[in-house]
Scaffold this active site. Structure first.
Site, mmCIF file in Angstrom:
data_model
loop_
_atom_site.group_PDB
_atom_site.id
_atom_site.type_symbol
_atom_site.label_atom_id
_atom_site.label_comp_id
_atom_site.label_asym_id
_atom_site.label_seq_id
_atom_site.Cartn_x
_atom_site.Cartn_y
_atom_site.Cartn_z
ATOM 1 N N HIS A 1 -6.390 9.375 -0.391
ATOM 2 C CA HIS A 1 -6.876 9.913 1.273
ATOM 3 C C HIS A 1 -6.668 10.523 2.171
ATOM 4 O O HIS A 1 -6.604 11.503 2.834
ATOM 5 C CB HIS A 1 -7.811 8.041 1.359
ATOM 6 C CG HIS A 1 -6.496 6.893 1.631
ATOM 7 N ND1 HIS A 1 -6.032 6.649 0.623
ATOM 8 C CD2 HIS A 1 -6.265 6.431 2.522
ATOM 9 C CE1 HIS A 1 -4.959 5.579 0.988
ATOM 10 N NE2 HIS A 1 -5.024 5.722 2.155
ATOM 11 N N ASP B 1 1.772 5.038 0.176
ATOM 12 C CA ASP B 1 1.012 6.575 0.471
ATOM 13 C C ASP B 1 1.548 7.327 0.107
ATOM 14 O O ASP B 1 3.542 6.958 0.539
ATOM 15 C CB ASP B 1 0.815 6.275 1.938
ATOM 16 C CG ASP B 1 -0.049 5.652 2.742
ATOM 17 O OD1 ASP B 1 -1.559 5.769 2.352
ATOM 18 O OD2 ASP B 1 -0.046 4.450 3.331
ATOM 19 N N HIS C 1 0.774 -0.809 0.194
ATOM 20 C CA HIS C 1 0.399 0.291 -0.170
ATOM 21 C C HIS C 1 1.005 1.678 0.315
ATOM 22 O O HIS C 1 1.596 1.735 0.970
ATOM 23 C CB HIS C 1 -1.089 0.092 0.779
ATOM 24 C CG HIS C 1 -1.900 0.968 1.547
ATOM 25 N ND1 HIS C 1 -2.623 1.981 0.322
ATOM 26 C CD2 HIS C 1 -1.639 1.945 2.436
ATOM 27 C CE1 HIS C 1 -2.938 2.374 0.970
ATOM 28 N NE2 HIS C 1 -2.685 3.240 2.060
ATOM 29 N N ASP D 1 -7.943 1.023 1.419
ATOM 30 C CA ASP D 1 -7.704 2.694 3.300
ATOM 31 C C ASP D 1 -8.603 3.444 2.881
ATOM 32 O O ASP D 1 -8.277 4.804 3.546
ATOM 33 C CB ASP D 1 -6.110 2.713 2.666
ATOM 34 C CG ASP D 1 -5.962 3.221 4.408
ATOM 35 O OD1 ASP D 1 -6.239 3.355 5.309
ATOM 36 O OD2 ASP D 1 -4.883 4.037 4.601
#
Length: 864
Positions: free
Chosen positions: A334, A13, A11, A123
């Site tokens: 997000h 970010d 994931h 997420d």
């Protein structure tokens, strides 16, 4: 035996408590390691690259020499990419932003190889009801999600999820997150009990014998040792069969049981097992307002204007526009748009949005100039272009700024008839900052800087109208509002009154209903963080009612205004809040305007924020006794509980967060009894609340100020801190912040008239004053245009969304949507060109007939 599909992933970010520069440096080594491992061992893979192609953009920016290497692995199916451009938020950004995220993400991914046809959302802080619809429009019928699910919504982690219009996906939840099987031991004997424990936990709510087990985490390196252990782990037990797999393989097996999966309709905002952070809607409102300005500027003005000029023969800078979108979508992730980041990251988020606005506004300016240069004037004076991007003819009050040395001037239309106007603001302007040629003068040239409100009739559908400013002719009528010694304004429908106690009363003359205490300002504590609002258990609430207020009243022929200055005596910070000490004056300016012929109140609010650790809301008591209300969501409307039933459960079941009635909106919230009530239409405000003790009241959050990225043990979020416990002083957002919204008292519920009003409020006409004072000079375009043009008209109750050039042709894309809960007709589209209906992806024709179900977009393609 249950099949456990081990899915290897990371994931990614791009930014959070670290910057995009940090993540790009890490990405260089991450991708090199991933590619090397896959190349050296053909048995490894597939690996899911977080379903966002921005990771490839970032990597190839710093390692362009590896493009062919990565492309080969993608084409072989060893690295899985797409369909998103970035892992977007679904509750703060606009419907058009989400659409472009998938559109550009899929188009970019296809340049490398096959696109993962899964709506993978690991997420996002809660899931919108419209996600199945959005995915279906791109021919995606499977989705993987995490946050927002619990068994109170749907009993199993696999279900058929249906949007309001019937669009459906097979959804699978990662009940314990995308990192539930991260950092596994590398020896089979050590890994066996760990993997069994995790598989059992994943199976707790499973609808079938088919289980997902995600192996990866935030920026987590490829756990290349794991696939080689699976045969030994399978041999060591008979409870599970572990398979090195992908999301597509998982769904292929699940598909055999999909007819027996439960059906769910609605949004997923439950924080029982995972926090959804009901505070990000109002965190860093300065950035939220920037984002709303960006989205509106690009999708509702820039793209429609560029498209109109494209049909006039001007080039359409498609790559430039798409790159504006891509940069903004880096800020739509997000964490990024949630603003639950370090201060440094939030400044980078804001900078990308501000840069996008600047480029968009400059493109608008240049395209207006080219258009204006080509318009043949039919009256004397300066040309003023009124551009209407909505494909419907309209009358409108338009606002623009002029600079003039004259005491009087006139506005007229093409026939020479006067255009009524009113001066709403005046100041002095040093013209050397406007006209480049004056910058070297030794004397200062002062002009009047005037904000003008003009009443323009018959503005063509999707086109423009030219009016004329003549500084040699006197104004027709009284253009200066008169200041009066009164504390009320009114028109045929409404009366607005400031009372002696600083409360405000709105009377709807049609029904006789008196709405008391509207526009009440309430300031309260917030000891939370960038993720969550958190009031003190014993809060010190300060209302504008009963506090000092000054009032100036201006009455004009077009509109009248109450200009209020509220001085609230409030605590300076959270320490003073705890003791109830009020030592600081918080100034809030409230400008309330009623037009002569409109049944609503426009409000401009300026909060001069000089205090910390607080939240300020505007309250609108509706006098409506109902248990639910409505708000808009992307491409539609949604009904919500005034008081979530889950509030009775969350503490005894030890939820991660309280499911308070703190909700997101795109722009509109409505509370009525089918006939009377109130609606608020906001410009850029994304949060409202229905307080438990005021179930008939809409509370709109203007801003909240906090000083931490994350904190532990909050009122509505007990336990560990979210994110990192880092100071975030910039999130106190000191300084002045301006908000705009409109209050509409409803007389016939949410009828056609109401929806027409809200559409026009969301997309007012854009005005260009055609002086020669442009910052940049260009050669004139050799073209001649009429002074009034309508490119096409769409007679429909659907709401305008955007007009743009098609991605893969010179055709035109026009999009609208059904904003209501009623089935509407597509309407009549009048154009000389061939028109067909397509999906959001612009890739296939949609032959769904003339009926448009609620919460449904309609996209038309017009051949050039």
């Amino acid at each position: 035996m249950k099949n456990v599909h081990l899915i290897q992933h990371t994931h990614w970010d791009r930014e959070w408590y670290f910057t995009e520069n940090d993540s790009k440096a890490l990405l260089y080594y991450f991708m090199d390691d991933l590619a090397s491992r896959l190349e050296n061992d053909p048995a490894l893979g597939p690996f899911t690259l977080d379903a966002q192609t921005v990771v490839l953009d970032d990597y190839l920016e710093i390692a362009p020499e590896n493009k062919q290497r990565i492309t080969k692995l993608i084409q072989e199916g060893r690295i899985l990419i797409g369909p998103w451009y970035s892992q977007t938020d679904f509750l703060v950004v606009s419907a058009e932003s989400m659409t472009r995220n998938l559109l550009l993400g899929i188009n970019d991914a296809e340049k490398f190889g096959p696109v993962m046809n899964i709506g993978y959302v690991p997420d996002s802080f809660g899931q919108m009801e419209q996600l199945p619809m959005l995915l279906n429009e791109f021919d995606i019928d499977r989705a993987v999600i995490w946050r927002g699910w619990s068994e109170h919504e749907v009993s199993t982690t696999e279900f058929n999820w249906q949007s309001e219009n019937g669009s459906s996906v097979t959804a699978a939840v990662l009940p314990w997150g995308y990192g539930c099987a991260k950092w596994l031991p590398t020896e089979p004997l050590e890994a066996l009990p760990v993997m069994l424990e995790k598989a059992r936990k994943q199976s707790e709510f499973a609808a079938s014998e088919c289980i997902m087990l995600p192996n990866g985490n935030d920026q987590s390196p490829f756990e290349y040792q794991v696939p080689g252990m699976l045969d030994k782990i399978n041999a060591g037990q008979k409870e599970f069969n572990f398979i090195n797999s992908s999301f597509e393989q998982f769904f292929d097996e699940l598909q055999e049981n999909s007819n027996h999966l439960p059906l769910f309709k609605g949004e997923l905002l439950s924080p029982k097992y995972m926090r959804i952070h009901r505070g990000i809607f109002s965190t860093r409102m300065d950035i939220k307002l920037l984002n709303a300005e960006f989205e509106k500027t690009v999708s509702r003005y820039l793209e429609p204007l560029l498209t109109l000029n494209m049909f006039n023969g001007l080039p359409y800078p498609q790559n430039a526009v798409n790159n504006i979108w891509r940069e903004a979508m880096k800020s739509h992730a997000h964490d990024s748009i949630g603003c639950c980041n370090s201060d440094r990251v939030n400044s980078m988020v804001a900078n990308r949005l501000q840069s996008g606005i600047e480029v968009a506004q400059q493109l608008i300016e240049l395209n207006f100039k080219k258009l204006c240069d080509g318009i043949k004037a039919v009256q004397d004076g300066t040309k003023i272009i009124i551009f209407n991007s909505i494909p419907k003819k309209r009358d409108s009050f338009v606002e623009f700024v002029i600079y003039t040395p004259q005491a009087s001037f006139s506005l007229s239309d093409a026939a020479g008839e006067p255009v009524r106007y009113q001066i709403t603001a005046e100041s002095k302007q040093d013209m050397s900052t406007i006209i480049q040629e004056l910058s070297n003068e030794t004397t200062t040239t002062w002009y009047r800087k005037l904000t003008i409100q003009a009443d323009v009739k018959d503005i063509p559908a999707y086109g423009y109208k030219t009016i004329y400013l003549n500084e040699n002719l006197p104004a027709a009528g009284n253009v200066q509002p008169v200041e009066v010694n009164e504390h009320e304004i009114s028109n045929e429908w409404l009366q607005l009154k400031l009372n002696d106690d600083a409360s405000i009363t709105l009377t709807d003359k049609r029904s006789g209903i008196i709405y008391s205490n509207v526009f009440e300002l309430v300031d309260g504590s917030d000891e939370g963080d960038n993720y969550n609002f958190s009031p003190l258990q014993k809060d010190c609430l300060v209302s504008s009612i009963g506090q000092p207020v000054s009032c100036r009243t201006f009455k004009g022929e077009l509109s009248s205004t109450l200009k209020l200055s509220h001085t609230l005596c409030v605590p300076k910070n959270i320490s003073e809040r705890r003791t109830g000490k009020c030592t600081t004056q918080l100034l809030v300016e409230l400008e309330l305007t009623i037009a002569a012929d409109k049944p609503f109140v426009n409000a401009k609010v300026i909060v001069h924020n000089n205090i910390e650790d607080h939240r300020i809301q505007l309250l609108f008591p509706t006098q409506v006794s109902r248990t639910s209300h409505c708000a808009d969501q992307p491409f539609g409307l949604i009904s919500r509980e005034n008081r979530p039933a889950a509030m009775d459960l969350w503490e005894q079941e030890k939820w991660t967060e309280a499911p308070v009635a703190l909700y997101p909106m795109q722009s509109t919230v409505i509370m009525n009894d089918q006939r009377n009530g109130l609606a608020v239409v906001a410009d850029g405000i994304r949060e409202y609340q229905i307080h438990e003790e005021k179930q008939d009241c809409i509370a709109v959050t203007l801003l909240r100020s906090v000083g931490w990225l994350g904190q532990a043990d909050l009122t509505y979020r007990p336990g560990r801190a979210s994110g990192m416990v880092l100071p975030s002083p910039d999130s106190q957002i000191q300084g002045s912040h301006e908000f705009e919204l409109t209050l509409i008292p409803q007389h016939n519920g949410s009828d056609k008239t109401f929806w027409k009003l809200t559409e026009e409020l969301k997309t007012e006409p854009l005005v260009y004053v055609g002086t020669d004072w442009s910052r940049f000079r260009m050669n004139k375009y050799a073209a001649s245009y009429a002074d009034e043009v309508s490119l096409f008209e769409w007679d429909t109750e659907l709401h305008f969304s955007t007009i743009k050039k098609a991605e893969n042709s010179d055709d035109m894309i026009i999009r609208a949507y059904n904003p209501s809960f009623n089935t509407l007709e597509t309407g009549t589209f009048t154009s000389s060109s061939s028109v067909c209906r397509v999906n959001l992806a612009e890739s296939r024709q949609d032959n769904s007939g003339t009926k448009v179900l609620p919460c449904t977009p309609v996209t038309l393609k017009v051949e050039k």
